[in-house]
Each structure stands twice: as C-alpha cells, then as structure tokens.
Design an enzyme around this catalytic site. Structure first.
Site, PDB file in Angstrom:
ATOM      1  NE  ARG A  57      -3.755   0.191   0.325  1.00 23.72           N
ATOM      2  CZ  ARG A  57      -4.538  -0.153  -0.674  1.00 23.72           C
ATOM      3  NH1 ARG A  57      -4.494   0.522  -1.808  1.00 23.72           N
ATOM      4  NH2 ARG A  57      -5.354  -1.189  -0.567  1.00 23.72           N
ATOM      5  CD  GLN A  81      -9.374  -3.069  -7.262  1.00 19.07           C
ATOM      6  OE1 GLN A  81     -10.509  -3.196  -7.732  1.00 19.07           O
ATOM      7  NE2 GLN A  81      -9.047  -2.169  -6.358  1.00 19.07           N
ATOM      8  NE  ARG A  86      -2.398  -4.891  -6.549  1.00 19.97           N
ATOM      9  CZ  ARG A  86      -3.324  -4.136  -5.987  1.00 19.97           C
ATOM     10  NH1 ARG A  86      -3.054  -2.875  -5.672  1.00 19.97           N
ATOM     11  NH2 ARG A  86      -4.528  -4.615  -5.735  1.00 19.97           N
ATOM     12  CG  HIS A 159      -1.664   2.137  -8.016  1.00 19.19           C
ATOM     13  ND1 HIS A 159      -1.719   3.060  -7.004  1.00 19.19           N
ATOM     14  CD2 HIS A 159      -2.933   1.676  -8.164  1.00 19.19           C
ATOM     15  CE1 HIS A 159      -2.969   3.147  -6.555  1.00 19.19           C
ATOM     16  NE2 HIS A 159      -3.715   2.338  -7.231  1.00 19.19           N
ATOM     17  CG  ASP A 203     -11.220   5.897  -8.488  1.00 24.67           C
ATOM     18  OD1 ASP A 203     -11.599   4.865  -7.899  1.00 24.67           O
ATOM     19  OD2 ASP A 203     -10.329   5.905  -9.373  1.00 24.67           O
ATOM     20  CD  GLU A 264      -3.658   5.121  -9.622  1.00 22.61           C
ATOM     21  OE1 GLU A 264      -4.127   4.204 -10.332  1.00 22.61           O
ATOM     22  OE2 GLU A 264      -4.227   5.517  -8.577  1.00 22.61           O
TER      23      GLU A 264
HETATM   24  O1  LIG Z   1      -6.879  -1.072  -3.116  1.00 20.83           O
HETATM   25  P1  LIG Z   1      -6.213  -1.298  -4.434  1.00 20.83           P
HETATM   26  O2  LIG Z   1      -6.571  -2.613  -5.085  1.00 20.83           O
HETATM   27  O3  LIG Z   1      -4.745  -1.079  -4.350  1.00 20.83           O
HETATM   28  O4  LIG Z   1      -6.794  -0.160  -5.424  1.00 20.83           O
HETATM   29  C1  LIG Z   1      -6.594   1.185  -5.049  1.00 20.83           C
HETATM   30  C2  LIG Z   1      -7.173   2.118  -6.127  1.00 20.83           C
HETATM   31  O5  LIG Z   1      -6.458   1.894  -7.333  1.00 20.83           O
HETATM   32  C3  LIG Z   1      -6.833   2.811  -8.395  1.00 20.83           C
HETATM   33  O6  LIG Z   1      -6.497   4.090  -8.016  1.00 20.83           O
HETATM   34  C4  LIG Z   1      -8.330   2.741  -8.692  1.00 20.83           C
HETATM   35  O7  LIG Z   1      -8.665   3.782  -9.601  1.00 20.83           O
HETATM   36  C5  LIG Z   1      -9.149   2.864  -7.421  1.00 20.83           C
HETATM   37  O8  LIG Z   1     -10.523   2.599  -7.734  1.00 20.83           O
HETATM   38  C6  LIG Z   1      -8.671   1.866  -6.377  1.00 20.83           C
HETATM   39  O9  LIG Z   1      -9.396   2.020  -5.159  1.00 20.83           O
END
Ligand SMILES: O=P(O)(O)OC[C@H]1O[C@H](O)[C@H](O)[C@@H](O)[C@@H]1O
Length: 296
Positions: A57, A81, A86, A159, A203, A264
């Site tokens: 994070r 996601q 990563r 990111h 966002d 990003e």
């Molecule tokens: O919590 P993560 O999977 O690291 O994603 C963190 C963030 O990544 C990007 O910025 C997306 O646009 C967000 O929608 C998401 O909340």
C-alpha cells in the site's frame, strides 16, 4: 555503495548525494521510497505489508495484466483487482548502468503463484522493469514481451503514490479538455476545470492524454512533482479521502489521505493486444520542474 542488495530489497544510492536514494522491495518490484537530498517523494502507508504477504500500500505498485476488476472480460474476469504483478516475487537482474544509476527486475510465469497464473489462461510472458535514479529524477520503464504462441491482451499501470503536504492545498494540472471516466459517478465527461482539486474522494481515469502533456502536482503555486509519460496514454487520479481510507485495513494512518495523491500513468482505458514475439515498452519519468501550465 551505489547498489545494495539484501534478501528482500534493492537500494540505490546516488554517488553524488547519499541522501538521494531509491528503495525497491523485490516483492512486486515495488519502489517503496525515493528521496531527493533526504526529502521523501513517495507516500507509503505505515500499515503496508512488506513481507510479501500482499501488494504494498504505497510507493509504486505495478498493475498487470488488468487494471481494476473486469468481471465481464473473459480473459481476466477471475483475476484479483489490479492483476498479479504487484503481488508476485520479481527477480533482481542486477545493475545495468552507472550513469544514470540503473537496475532491472524480471517477472515470468515461473514467479507467479499457480492459482493466479491459471486465472489468466496461463499466457507466457516476460516483464522487465528498469529503474533509473538521477540527482533530481526517477524513471521507471517496463518492457512487456509476449513469449507465447498466441496473441493476448493486457493493461499496464504504474500505481504511483506521491507524497504531498496537504491534499486540500494540492491540485493536479494540465488535464482540462481531456476525456475522463469518473469511477465514482460512473460517467464520462470532458474535464472543464482548470485544475483537479480535492474536497472528497476522487477516482478518475483521464483517457488518451497526449504524452506531450506533463502532469504536475502543485501545492500553493509550487510544483511538487512533474510526470512525463512515454507511451502511457491514460492517467488515473485517485485520492481515497475519509471513508475509503477507513475501509482499507493497510491504509495507515487513517488520515494519511491528506498527505498523498495517486497519479497513475498507464494503458487502462482499453486493452492492448500483444502479438507473439512482440515487445511493448513504456515509461514514467518523475522529476522536479518549474510550473508549466500547458492547458487551463
Ligand atoms: O486497493 P487497491 O486494489 O490497491 O486499489 C486502489 C485504487 O487503485 C486505483 O487508483 C483505482 O482507480 C481505485 O478505484 C482503487 O481504489
């Protein structure tokens, strides 16, 4: 020592200034820290897991082969996601240059947990991350090679969590006129404001923004960060604000959203198709520059 390797990290120290350093975690090949003459440029949660148990994070996590969750896209619908890059152990490939100080990391299917790889129809690939440190800049470049016998599609994104003093004094410039998909409102619109400012969660995916547009993070009229992109058409701007920060267990301190903004750069608004043997290259350069409004 300009390049130091431990079991879990690689640390670059600029030969002209020991306070100018970059620290990279081998897990995810995640840049954790980048200091210019001792001043930290990146934001890292104090709750970030650095033991390889999950994606970091903060810093510069690497997003591949999918940005976000895409349940309606057959090839990536089962991936977590932001994909698996990563959250996989990359191999340190060593130092490749003295000036600028440059190292490389590699990722292939052999480094990715089977339960993740199988969720991407097991495509064969090679990723090479290059990290270059100068006295006033950090460049991260990616090479993605399709080493399979069939074409496949991917997203890529750096990111990047940038350190700032106060989100409410901070703005992001040079995006007026750009098409944006707002992930909160779930609508697309043209950015009409002269700058992006923050009074709540933001966002947004700014799409197909010309590489000629440098994105600046400006605080009280002073440019804190300048981003120059090469072959990264999209720019995500994200701040989680209060509620979203509360919902992320590894996002600490909970008011840390005041000291970070994610800018990003990536190729995420559509999928890029890579043919067998084809290599796709892209990079982000973060550096110090004076204020340069290219669009208001
Ligand atoms: O919590 P993560 O999977 O690291 O994603 C963190 C963030 O990544 C990007 O910025 C997306 O646009 C967000 O929608 C998401 O909340």
């Amino acid at each position: 020592m300009t390049v130091e390797e431990t079991e879990t990290h690689v640390i670059l120290t600029h030969p002209k200034n020991p306070q100018t350093q970059v620290s990279i975690l081998k897990h995810g090949a995640t840049v954790l820290s980048w200091t210019i003459k001792g001043k930290e440029q990146l934001w890292l949660s104090t709750g970030a897991k650095l033991d390889g148990s999950k994606a970091v994070r903060g810093g510069i996590p690497l997003v591949f082969p999918v940005f976000g969750k895409k349940p309606d896209v057959e090839a990536v619908k089962d991936l977590p996601q932001h994909g698996f890059a990563r959250d996989s152990p990359w191999e340190f490939l060593g130092q490749t240059k003295e000036e600028p100080l440059t190292v490389q990391f590699g990722l292939g299917p052999e480094n990715v947990r089977e339960e993740l790889l199988s969720k991407w129809s097991g495509n064969d690939f090679t990723l090479i991350l290059t990290v270059e440190l100068t006295e006033e800049s950090l460049k991260t470049s990616i090479e993605i090679e399709n080493t399979d016998s069939h074409p496949w599609d991917f997203n890529w994104l750096f990111h990047t969590y940038l350190q700032i003093d106060d989100i409410e004094d901070t703005l992001v410039s040079n995006l007026p006129g750009e098409l944006c998909y707002d992930q909160l409102l779930k609508i697309s619109y043209e950015e009409k404001h002269p700058v992006v400012d923050f009074h709540g969660e933001v966002d947004r995916i700014y799409q197909k923004v010309s590489d000629s547009k440098n994105i600046q993070v400006v605080a009280l009229g002073k440019p804190l960060h300048t981003l120059k992109r090469d072959n990264l058409q999209d720019v995500v701007v994200w701040n989680p604000w209060i509620e979203k920060s509360k919902g992320m267990g590894d996002f600490l301190p909970k008011d840390g959203f005041k000291n970070m903004v994610c800018i990003e750069p990536g190729h995420v608004s559509d999928f890029k198709t890579l043919q067998p043997g084809e290599i796709w290259r892209a990079s982000q350069l973060l550096f110090q520059d004076e204020l340069k409004y290219q669009a208001v």
